[in-house]
Scaffold this active site. Structure first.
Site, PDB file in Angstrom:
ATOM      1  N   SER A 161       0.795  -1.231   0.000  1.00 51.32           N
ATOM      2  CA  SER A 161       0.000   0.000   0.000  1.00 51.32           C
ATOM      3  C   SER A 161       0.828   1.281   0.000  1.00 51.32           C
ATOM      4  O   SER A 161       0.320   2.337  -0.336  1.00 51.32           O
ATOM      5  CB  SER A 161      -0.966   0.020   1.183  1.00 51.32           C
ATOM      6  OG  SER A 161      -0.271   0.213   2.388  1.00 51.32           O
ATOM      7  N   LYS A 217       0.895   4.702   6.778  1.00 54.46           N
ATOM      8  CA  LYS A 217       0.216   5.470   5.722  1.00 54.46           C
ATOM      9  C   LYS A 217       0.672   6.933   5.777  1.00 54.46           C
ATOM     10  O   LYS A 217       1.307   7.370   6.726  1.00 54.46           O
ATOM     11  CB  LYS A 217      -1.307   5.434   5.907  1.00 54.46           C
ATOM     12  CG  LYS A 217      -1.921   4.064   5.990  1.00 54.46           C
ATOM     13  CD  LYS A 217      -1.943   3.336   4.679  1.00 54.46           C
ATOM     14  CE  LYS A 217      -2.661   1.998   4.848  1.00 54.46           C
ATOM     15  NZ  LYS A 217      -2.018   0.926   4.169  1.00 54.46           N
TER      16      LYS A 217
END
Length: 181
Positions: A43, A87
């Site tokens: 990701s 993230k």
């Protein structure tokens, strides 16, 4: 002779104190800047690859708050048993984040990022807009179309209470070693 014994004892105490200071300093550096986490999945491609081991700055948010663009490590939904997720911070407390036509909007204005990321094909929960509360952050993976992030209920918005620290350096593998931006 008595003065010599006192001098030796004083030198031993001074030496022990210096060792204690060095050990304390090393502990503080490792605890606040040397905690490691491993990036799981793809990701965060191309910034981080799956399996990259990174260092966290856990002190960064003790005296400040995450800034837009920071790469953070956090526990999704505050679960102590969940793996740490990594993230990039996009939305800050009090802002409304919306994703439409592949673009990110912050409080109604298009957000232009410093790096080039692909257009987002799945807006998820952000399609209608998400307004962040106090100490809530909206995060996205850099691999925008292959990331489980704030657009989806499994992660959702991230509470500041669940942020473990700012990711600042990749330590392994050696081919990726360097500062995180």
């Amino acid at each position: 002779m008595n003065v010599k014994k006192r001098s030796v004892f004083r030198n031993i105490l001074l030496w022990a104190f210096e060792i204690l200071v060095v050990i304390l300093f090393a502990y503080v550096v490792v605890y606040f800047f040397g905690q490691t986490r491993t990036n799981i999945g793809q990701s965060m491609d191309t910034t981080l690859s799956g399996g990259d081991t990174v260092l966290l700055n856990t002190l960064a948010y003790q005296f400040g708050t995450p800034k837009r663009g920071d790469v953070i490590a956090f526990k999704p939904n505050g679960s102590s048993t969940a793996y740490t997720s990594i993230k990039r911070v996009i939305g800050l407390p009090g802002e409304t984040i919306q994703i439409k036509d592949g673009m990110i909007y912050i409080d109604g204005a298009v957000y232009i990022e410093d790096k080039s990321y692909p257009a987002i094909t799945n807006a998820g929960m952000a399609e209608d807009g998400i307004t962040l509360g106090d100490r809530e952050y909206f995060v996205l993976g850099d691999n925008r179309n292959n990331s489980e992030d704030s657009r989806f209920a499994d992660v959702g918005v991230v509470s500041g209470d669940y942020i473990e620290g700012k990711v600042w350096f990749v330590i392994s593998p050696s081919s990726h070693r360097g500062f995180v931006s």
